[in-house]
Design an enzyme around this catalytic site. Structure first.
Site, short mmCIF file in Angstrom:
data_model
loop_
_atom_site.label_atom_id
_atom_site.label_comp_id
_atom_site.label_asym_id
_atom_site.label_seq_id
_atom_site.Cartn_x
_atom_site.Cartn_y
_atom_site.Cartn_z
NE ARG A 53 19.67 -2.31 57.82
CZ ARG A 53 20.66 -1.42 57.64
NH1 ARG A 53 21.23 -1.28 56.46
NH2 ARG A 53 21.09 -0.67 58.62
CG PHE B 163 21.25 2.93 52.37
CD1 PHE B 163 20.89 1.63 52.71
CD2 PHE B 163 22.49 3.38 52.77
CE1 PHE B 163 21.75 0.80 53.42
CE2 PHE B 163 23.36 2.56 53.48
CZ PHE B 163 22.99 1.27 53.79
CB THR B 164 21.12 3.96 57.15
OG1 THR B 164 22.16 3.23 56.47
CG2 THR B 164 20.03 2.99 57.60
CE LYS C 11 27.61 -1.74 50.63
NZ LYS C 11 28.21 -0.53 51.24
CE1 TYR D 110 48.72 13.70 49.79
CE2 TYR D 110 48.26 15.06 47.87
CZ TYR D 110 47.98 14.70 49.18
OH TYR D 110 46.98 15.32 49.85
CG ASP E 156 23.19 4.19 46.25
OD1 ASP E 156 24.10 3.43 45.84
OD2 ASP E 156 22.90 4.28 47.45
CG PHE F 202 21.89 0.89 62.01
CD1 PHE F 202 21.50 2.11 61.47
CD2 PHE F 202 22.92 0.19 61.38
CE1 PHE F 202 22.13 2.62 60.35
CE2 PHE F 202 23.54 0.69 60.25
CZ PHE F 202 23.15 1.92 59.74
N1 PM9 Z 1 25.58 -0.41 52.73
C1 PM9 Z 1 25.19 -2.43 53.86
O1 PM9 Z 1 25.55 -3.28 54.68
C2 PM9 Z 1 27.10 -0.95 54.65
C3 PM9 Z 1 26.82 0.06 55.65
S1 PM9 Z 1 25.25 0.13 56.41
C4 PM9 Z 1 25.18 -1.25 57.32
O2 PM9 Z 1 24.20 -2.59 53.13
C5 PM9 Z 1 23.78 1.82 49.64
C6 PM9 Z 1 22.64 1.32 48.83
C7 PM9 Z 1 24.41 1.01 50.55
C8 PM9 Z 1 25.49 1.52 51.33
C9 PM9 Z 1 26.10 0.75 52.33
C10 PM9 Z 1 25.90 2.86 51.09
C11 PM9 Z 1 27.03 3.48 51.86
C12 PM9 Z 1 25.24 3.61 50.17
N2 PM9 Z 1 24.20 3.09 49.46
O3 PM9 Z 1 29.14 1.80 53.42
O4 PM9 Z 1 29.75 4.13 52.98
O5 PM9 Z 1 23.98 -0.24 50.70
O6 PM9 Z 1 30.57 2.37 51.48
O7 PM9 Z 1 28.23 2.96 51.43
C13 PM9 Z 1 25.95 -1.21 53.71
P1 PM9 Z 1 29.49 2.80 52.40
#
Ligand code: PM9
Length: 462
Positions: free
Chosen positions: A385, A127-128, A261, A75, A218, A452
């Site tokens: 997008r 970013f969303t 990613k 843990y 980011d 979305f």
């Molecule tokens: N990006 C993408 O497919 C997955 C979720 S939205 C469809 O591009 C940036 C630049 C991203 C991103 C996620 C996140 C969030 C932050 N910044 O999905 O929570 O491209 O790990 O990261 C997606 P998490």
């Protein structure tokens, strides 16, 4: 023959495969209608080539899988946490690391700590999830990316650059004390996977120092950004990707990372920084939202896979092949006169839905309709997008109508072959031929946040 030139071929071979199901067009028509014309609501087993995202769906290496067996699932104080933290510091320069379950977990903690109600957070395009966490913490997002980033036809080599005049104008309007930080993404996702230059980041660093404003990074796609700097920016051709990444990160104060990613893992993320007080605050919050500060929502084995993934993601051969595959698909589409965002980005090809479906007005969501039509043709899953992703203005409730109305074909890392790319290009060619038959869409269900992901639509008759 010039023997020094080598193509982008992959620096790995395949030793395990996952069978894919082939479906008929009738089955796909039924599946997309059932999914409300939203590709996020399709079942994965009904998809042939999945270009929805590059997030968490990459292939891990044998070294990463071997690392999974070294998971220390204590843990508290897992050995894998310390390995991950040391790797983050060695490769990315940040002194303190707080693990989170994924990128948005880090965004939540960062936003809650740094933002006060009524603040302004400038960024190089939104970013969303990032913008939503900023807004939920009480901030207003302000887009300060260069104008070229909003023009799919512009070939600017660094469309992720910040326009410092836009930052100056914001300071003149609201005062620097209302700006807790500037948020910059490397390889800006919504702009088409477009990089920021080292020169622009250096100028931004100086701007932030002058105004006493933090610079937050980011770094979700930092390796791809480093590759473009190596290829395009003066003085970087002989530097390694690892060196360029380190330099990029060193220019910033803190970072949020979705490790799903560039860092080649299926789950995980972190918030990293150099400031001890900020770290202390982040440790206080991570135990509320994620888990203890030495695992923050990640299993020990996942932290080990991440430590290994980071070391693999900075290899020059790896990143050349990764971006090379994206460029291969993009160049094929260009040869077929398919309108795409230029220059070709790092993680995806972005189709210009406005240009492909000029008969569908933006409030009938042409990119959403095009994504659905692509799935029906050959089972290729892609993502909207455009206006659907952009959502609504938090104060007025009005739909944002972004200049970029795009469909993203996102390439998972180390997953698909060149032949798969050929199938995708052939399918897009067919859909282009019958573009006039594609109809616009209207919402039948619209969720409150990040619509979305779960929205549903129906075709409109007019
Ligand atoms: N990006 C993408 O497919 C997955 C979720 S939205 C469809 O591009 C940036 C630049 C991203 C991103 C996620 C996140 C969030 C932050 N910044 O999905 O929570 O491209 O790990 O990261 C997606 P998490």
């Amino acid at each position: 023959m010039n023997t020094s030139v080598r193509s982008w071929a992959e620096p790995y071979k395949i030793k395990m495969v996952e069978p894919l199901k082939m479906t008929s067009e009738a089955e796909r028509r039924a599946a997309i209608a059932e999914a409300g014309y939203n590709t996020f609501l399709l079942k994965s087993e009904d998809v042939y080539i999945d270009l929805l995202t590059d997030s968490g769906c990459g292939a891990m290496s044998d070294r990463q899988w071997a690392g999974m067996l070294l998971g220390d699932e204590a843990y508290a104080g897992s050995a894998n946490f310390y390995r991950m933290r040391d790797t983050v510091e060695a490769y990315y320069s940040y002194k303190y690391t707080v693990p989170t379950h994924q990128g948005r977990g880090a965004e939540n903690i960062l936003s809650q700590i740094l933002i006060s109600d009524g603040d302004y957070v400038p960024g190089n395009m939104y970013f969303t999830t990032t913008r939503l966490h900023q807004e939920l913490a009480g901030a207003n997002f302000v887009d300060v990316i260069i104008d070229e980033a909003h023009d799919p036809a512009s070939f600017h080599p660094f469309k992720g650059n910040v326009d410092l005049a836009k930052l100056d104008a914001l300071v003149a309007e609201v005062g620097a004390e209302k700006i807790p930080y500037v948020c910059i993404a490397t390889c800006v996702n919504m702009a088409g996977g477009q990089p920021i230059s080292m020169a622009n980041l250096r100028a931004l660093r100086a701007w932030c120092d002058k105004h006493g404003v933090r610079l937050v990074h980011d770094m979700t796609r930092v390796a791809e950004n480093a590759y473009f700097i190596q290829c395009r920016e003066d003085g970087y051709a002989d530097k390694s990707i690892r060196e360029i990444i380190h330099e990029l990160c060193s220019l910033t104060d803190a970072a949020t990372m979705s490790s799903k990613k560039d860092a080649l893992v299926n789950i995980g993320g972190f918030l990293a920084m150099n400031d001890a007080d900020f770290y202390e605050k982040a440790c206080n919050l991570v135990v509320v939202y994620e888990g203890l500060h030495t695992y923050g929502g990640m299993a020990g084995r996942d932290m080990e896979a991440l430590a290994v993934g980071i070391t693999e993601s900075v290899q020059d051969d790896h990143i050349k092949a990764r971006v090379g595959q994206v460029e291969y698909l993009g160049n094929k589409l260009k040869a077929m006169d398919v309108p795409i965002v230029n220059p070709i980005g790092g993680h995806a090809i972005f189709l210009d839905a406005r240009a492909i479906l000029p008969h569908i007005p933006q409030d009938r969501f042409p990119a959403q309709a095009l994504a659905a039509a692509l799935y029906v043709d050959a089972g290729v899953r892609v993502m909207e997008r455009g206006a659907v992703s952009a959502g609504r203005n938090k104060d007025t409730g009005e739909n944002f109508m972004p200049k970029l109305e795009l469909v993203r074909l996102t390439l998972p890392r180390r997953v698909y072959t060149q032949a798969h790319m050929d199938v995708v290009a052939e399918s897009i060619g067919r859909v282009m031929m019958k573009a006039g038959e594609i109809r616009g869409l209207t919402f039948t269900y619209e969720p409150e946040y990040l619509r979305f992901f779960r929205a549903k639509f129906a075709p409109v008759e007019d």
